[in-house]
Design a protein around this motif. Structure first.
Motif, PDB file in Angstrom:
ATOM      1  N   VAL A  90      10.137  54.683  30.414  1.00  0.00           N
ATOM      2  CA  VAL A  90      10.112  54.564  31.867  1.00  0.00           C
ATOM      3  C   VAL A  90      10.830  53.291  32.231  1.00  0.00           C
ATOM      4  CG1 VAL A  90       8.696  54.388  33.925  1.00  0.00           C
ATOM      5  CG2 VAL A  90       7.910  55.785  32.011  1.00  0.00           C
ATOM      6  N   ALA A  91      12.051  53.427  32.762  1.00  0.00           N
ATOM      7  CA  ALA A  91      12.820  52.247  33.133  1.00  0.00           C
ATOM      8  C   ALA A  91      12.247  51.662  34.403  1.00  0.00           C
ATOM      9  CB  ALA A  91      14.277  52.629  33.347  1.00  0.00           C
ATOM     10  N   PRO A  92      12.318  50.326  34.544  1.00  0.00           N
ATOM     11  CA  PRO A  92      11.817  49.714  35.783  1.00  0.00           C
ATOM     12  C   PRO A  92      12.563  50.263  36.976  1.00  0.00           C
ATOM     13  CG  PRO A  92      12.209  48.058  34.097  1.00  0.00           C
ATOM     14  CD  PRO A  92      12.788  49.346  33.583  1.00  0.00           C
TER      15      PRO A  92
ATOM     16  N   ARG B  77       3.228  54.414  33.630  1.00  0.00           N
ATOM     17  CA  ARG B  77       4.078  53.365  33.053  1.00  0.00           C
ATOM     18  C   ARG B  77       5.136  52.907  34.054  1.00  0.00           C
ATOM     19  NH1 ARG B  77       3.555  56.804  28.547  1.00  0.00           N
ATOM     20  NH2 ARG B  77       5.639  57.718  28.895  1.00  0.00           N
ATOM     21  N   LEU B  78       5.635  53.859  34.852  1.00  0.00           N
ATOM     22  CA  LEU B  78       6.633  53.494  35.863  1.00  0.00           C
ATOM     23  C   LEU B  78       6.023  52.566  36.910  1.00  0.00           C
ATOM     24  CD1 LEU B  78       9.429  53.793  37.148  1.00  0.00           C
ATOM     25  CD2 LEU B  78       8.638  55.897  38.250  1.00  0.00           C
ATOM     26  N   LEU B  79       4.794  52.877  37.329  1.00  0.00           N
ATOM     27  CA  LEU B  79       4.129  52.013  38.314  1.00  0.00           C
ATOM     28  C   LEU B  79       3.873  50.630  37.726  1.00  0.00           C
ATOM     29  CD1 LEU B  79       1.597  54.585  39.840  1.00  0.00           C
ATOM     30  CD2 LEU B  79       3.582  53.560  40.982  1.00  0.00           C
ATOM     31  N   HIS B  80       3.504  50.560  36.459  1.00  0.00           N
ATOM     32  CA  HIS B  80       3.311  49.251  35.822  1.00  0.00           C
ATOM     33  C   HIS B  80       4.619  48.464  35.827  1.00  0.00           C
ATOM     34  CE1 HIS B  80      -0.447  50.635  33.328  1.00  0.00           C
ATOM     35  NE2 HIS B  80      -0.683  50.546  34.634  1.00  0.00           N
ATOM     36  N   SER B  81       5.729  49.161  35.544  1.00  0.00           N
ATOM     37  CA  SER B  81       7.021  48.447  35.510  1.00  0.00           C
ATOM     38  C   SER B  81       7.401  47.913  36.891  1.00  0.00           C
ATOM     39  CB  SER B  81       8.129  49.383  35.003  1.00  0.00           C
ATOM     40  OG  SER B  81       8.437  50.386  35.969  1.00  0.00           O
ATOM     41  N   MET B  82       6.823  48.520  37.955  1.00  0.00           N
ATOM     42  CA  MET B  82       7.107  48.062  39.315  1.00  0.00           C
ATOM     43  C   MET B  82       6.103  47.008  39.781  1.00  0.00           C
ATOM     44  SD  MET B  82       7.915  51.858  40.904  1.00  0.00           S
ATOM     45  CE  MET B  82       8.370  51.333  42.539  1.00  0.00           C
ATOM     46  N   GLY B  83       5.102  46.743  38.947  1.00  0.00           N
ATOM     47  CA  GLY B  83       4.130  45.684  39.280  1.00  0.00           C
ATOM     48  C   GLY B  83       2.848  46.172  39.891  1.00  0.00           C
TER      49      GLY B  83
ATOM     50  N   VAL C 264       8.052  53.278  48.268  1.00  0.00           N
ATOM     51  CA  VAL C 264       7.669  53.725  46.923  1.00  0.00           C
ATOM     52  C   VAL C 264       8.104  55.170  46.715  1.00  0.00           C
ATOM     53  CG1 VAL C 264       5.769  54.074  45.318  1.00  0.00           C
ATOM     54  CG2 VAL C 264       5.747  52.086  46.839  1.00  0.00           C
ATOM     55  N   ASP C 265       7.903  56.021  47.717  1.00  0.00           N
ATOM     56  CA  ASP C 265       8.352  57.413  47.609  1.00  0.00           C
ATOM     57  C   ASP C 265       9.847  57.486  47.296  1.00  0.00           C
ATOM     58  OD1 ASP C 265       6.159  59.040  47.827  1.00  0.00           O
ATOM     59  OD2 ASP C 265       6.200  59.130  50.022  1.00  0.00           O
ATOM     60  N   GLU C 266      10.620  56.601  47.897  1.00  0.00           N
ATOM     61  CA  GLU C 266      12.073  56.623  47.709  1.00  0.00           C
ATOM     62  C   GLU C 266      12.485  56.090  46.348  1.00  0.00           C
ATOM     63  OE1 GLU C 266      16.031  57.363  48.601  1.00  0.00           O
ATOM     64  OE2 GLU C 266      14.203  57.989  49.670  1.00  0.00           O
ATOM     65  N   ASN C 267      11.694  55.198  45.756  1.00  0.00           N
ATOM     66  CA  ASN C 267      12.116  54.507  44.532  1.00  0.00           C
ATOM     67  C   ASN C 267      11.382  54.944  43.277  1.00  0.00           C
ATOM     68  OD1 ASN C 267      14.076  52.105  45.339  1.00  0.00           O
ATOM     69  ND2 ASN C 267      12.544  52.292  46.955  1.00  0.00           N
ATOM     70  N   LEU C 268      10.602  55.984  43.355  1.00  0.00           N
ATOM     71  CA  LEU C 268       9.995  56.537  42.144  1.00  0.00           C
ATOM     72  C   LEU C 268      11.038  57.446  41.485  1.00  0.00           C
ATOM     73  CD1 LEU C 268       6.331  57.434  43.236  1.00  0.00           C
ATOM     74  CD2 LEU C 268       7.074  55.602  41.693  1.00  0.00           C
ATOM     75  N   GLN C 269      11.782  56.905  40.544  1.00  0.00           N
ATOM     76  CA  GLN C 269      12.857  57.656  39.918  1.00  0.00           C
ATOM     77  C   GLN C 269      12.304  58.883  39.194  1.00  0.00           C
ATOM     78  OE1 GLN C 269      16.067  56.849  40.393  1.00  0.00           O
ATOM     79  NE2 GLN C 269      15.315  55.183  41.700  1.00  0.00           N
ATOM     80  N   GLY C 270      12.732  60.052  39.657  1.00  0.00           N
ATOM     81  CA  GLY C 270      12.268  61.296  39.066  1.00  0.00           C
ATOM     82  C   GLY C 270      10.994  61.824  39.695  1.00  0.00           C
TER      83      GLY C 270
END
Length: 224
Positions: A120-122, A159-165, A183-189
């Motif tokens: 999960v990339a940041p 894991r993606l949410l963790h990478s975003m803080g 957040v809706d716009e930047n949740l990749q995938g």
């Protein structure tokens, strides 16, 4: 008799003949032309001189003939043989242009190895609509909450949410409408998942110590 005395005798003879003809002419002028003696004498002298010169030139004149090279008394020097012209120095052929080998192309640097992508990339910061919610560098003491208890958040999305803080329920529970939009716009995938699954309301209930039907299933091991 040498050639010089012969030439002199011929000249004297020529003028004698000329004088005789001149005298005869003078007599003819006196007899036939009624000239006076002085006139006839003058004409005779002129005629004798002209005829004498004529005879001397045409009767006594001798061509010296071609001078033989090498004969005695001849002052003419034999013509020096023409020296052959020195052949022009053979021009050295123009040096053939040396073929210059093209410089070897620099070896292509090996492309840097692609970094191994984290599962999960940041999420990158987007300039889209909404406002990014404040995040944490690490979870608080006691560790992160089990965000998988929120319906719609699986292990990968956690894991993606963790990478975003975002580690705790109360963080998600406090998101405003603008923050939800970001957040809706930047949740990749997973774009739109926050609004679609109503994360904020679930997070408020879980942050207050309550349960949902989905969280109880997760706690019982029925989901993951």
């Amino acid at each position: 008799m040498n050639s010089e005395s012969g030439s002199l005798t011929c000249m004297v003879f020529s003028y004698v003949i000329g004088g005789a003809i001149g005298a005869l002419g003078a007599a003819m002028l006196i007899i036939l032309g009624n000239w006076t003696g002085g006139q006839a004498l003058f004409a005779a002298v002129v005629l004798a001189g002209v005829l004498g010169t004529f005879f001397a030139v045409f009767l006594c004149g001798k061509s010296s003939g071609p001078v033989r090279v090498g004969t005695a008394g001849s002052t003419a020097q034999p013509a020096a043989p023409a020296r052959p012209e020195t052949p022009a120095a053979t021009a050295s052929p123009a040096a053939a242009p040396q073929s210059v080998a093209p410089a070897p192309a620099p070896a292509a640097e090996p492309a840097p190895a692609a970094p191994v992508a984290d599962p999960v990339a940041p999420a990158p910061v987007s300039a889209g609509e909404g406002t990014r919610p404040a995040g944490l560098d690490a979870p608080r003491e006691g560790g992160a909450d089990d965000l998988k208890r929120i319906k719609g958040v699986g292990p990968k999305l956690e894991r993606l949410l963790h990478s975003m803080g975002y580690y705790h329920f109360d963080q998600i529970a406090g998101w405003s409408a603008h923050e939800i939009a970001w957040v809706d716009e930047n949740l990749q995938g997973f774009k739109g998942r926050v609004s679609r699954d109503n994360w904020v309301d679930q997070a408020r209930l879980l942050a207050a110590g309550g349960d949902t039907d989905f969280s109880r299933r997760v706690d019982g091991g029925d989901v993951y």
